[in-house]
Design a protein around this motif. Structure first.
Motif, PDB file in Angstrom:
ATOM      1  N   ASN A  43      40.979  75.891  22.114  1.00  0.00           N
ATOM      2  CA  ASN A  43      42.042  75.463  22.945  1.00  0.00           C
ATOM      3  C   ASN A  43      41.781  74.309  23.670  1.00  0.00           C
ATOM      4  O   ASN A  43      42.352  73.703  24.682  1.00  0.00           O
ATOM      5  CB  ASN A  43      41.840  76.519  24.168  1.00  0.00           C
TER       6      ASN A  43
ATOM      7  N   ASP B 272      41.660  71.860  30.146  1.00  0.00           N
ATOM      8  CA  ASP B 272      41.199  72.797  29.033  1.00  0.00           C
ATOM      9  C   ASP B 272      39.744  73.161  29.116  1.00  0.00           C
ATOM     10  O   ASP B 272      39.248  74.421  28.756  1.00  0.00           O
ATOM     11  CB  ASP B 272      41.275  72.078  27.926  1.00  0.00           C
TER      12      ASP B 272
ATOM     13  N   LYS C  22      45.354  72.068  24.293  1.00  0.00           N
ATOM     14  CA  LYS C  22      46.351  72.977  24.887  1.00  0.00           C
ATOM     15  C   LYS C  22      47.053  72.014  26.107  1.00  0.00           C
ATOM     16  O   LYS C  22      48.236  71.946  26.077  1.00  0.00           O
ATOM     17  CB  LYS C  22      46.264  74.093  25.307  1.00  0.00           C
TER      18      LYS C  22
END
Length: 216
Positions: A82, A20, A85
């Protein structure tokens, strides 16, 4: 020595965050027509906070303070969106935390990742009820290997630093542990290697989370 508490680093110790991080920073670089890096390169960039990572990822021609700050702000916003993720706990980490909690050891997390994202990733992916304290970076002057926050945690937990284990995956973590007078344990599944950990004061290295139980 009978240990009563453990402070964990986060990235590279409890959570595998590297993809990430790499994806977010590479997107920033790509959108600005700058060269990107493979995921392995980011293993060397992490450990001293996001701002330092941004500096390391930028070409040397773009490392003036104004540019670093601008790219840091962009990276921060993108990574915040993010950061869970692809990030997951390392194999065996959840079982380890279950066992430590069952033994009533006091646990904490201390990261050089920005506090907001330390809280976000830890609470999303780890059993937060196990941790007495979860803390990330709020002040550059207190960034690890400065031991002040580790010592403050020890005090808040009511445990002498000599009765604390500090677990991490980088030179910065081992330096923090020794600066705080804690027992330094380096993990070999993280972002750096055994040689770096030993050279910076690791008293013990472990290849799997289950091996940590042998110290208790």
């Amino acid at each position: 020595m009978s240990f009563k508490g453990i402070i964990f680093d986060l990235d590279g110790t409890l959570l595998d965050t590297i993809e990430d991080i790499a994806d977010s920073m590479n997107r920033v670089l790509s959108e600005n027509n700058l060269p990107t890096h493979d995921t392995e390169a980011y293993r060397l960039f992490v450990g001293s906070g996001i701002r330092n990572l941004v500096k390391q990822a930028l070409p040397e021609s773009h490392r003036d303070e104004t540019t670093i700050q601008a790219y840091f702000e962009t990276m921060y916003g993108l990574y915040k969106e993010n950061c869970v993720k692809k990030t997951r706990p390392y194999d065996g980490v959840t079982d380890l935390l279950d066992e430590l909690a069952a033994r009533d050891l006091k646990l904490a997390i201390l990261s050089n990742k920005a506090d907001e994202m330390t809280q976000q990733t830890a609470r999303a992916l780890l059993p937060e009820e196990y941790f007495t304290i979860i803390a990330g970076l709020t002040d550059e002057s207190l960034k690890k290997p400065n031991p002040q926050k580790a010592l403050q945690m020890s005090k808040e937990m009511g445990i002498d630093p000599k009765e604390m284990i500090y677990v991490g995956d980088t030179d910065v973590d081992m330096q923090t542990a020794n600066n705080a007078g804690m027992y330094a344990v380096g993990v070999l599944w993280g972002f750096r290697g055994e040689e770096e950990l030993r050279a910076n004061g690791a008293k013990k290295t472990v290849a799997h989370p289950s091996e940590l139980m042998a110290l208790l």
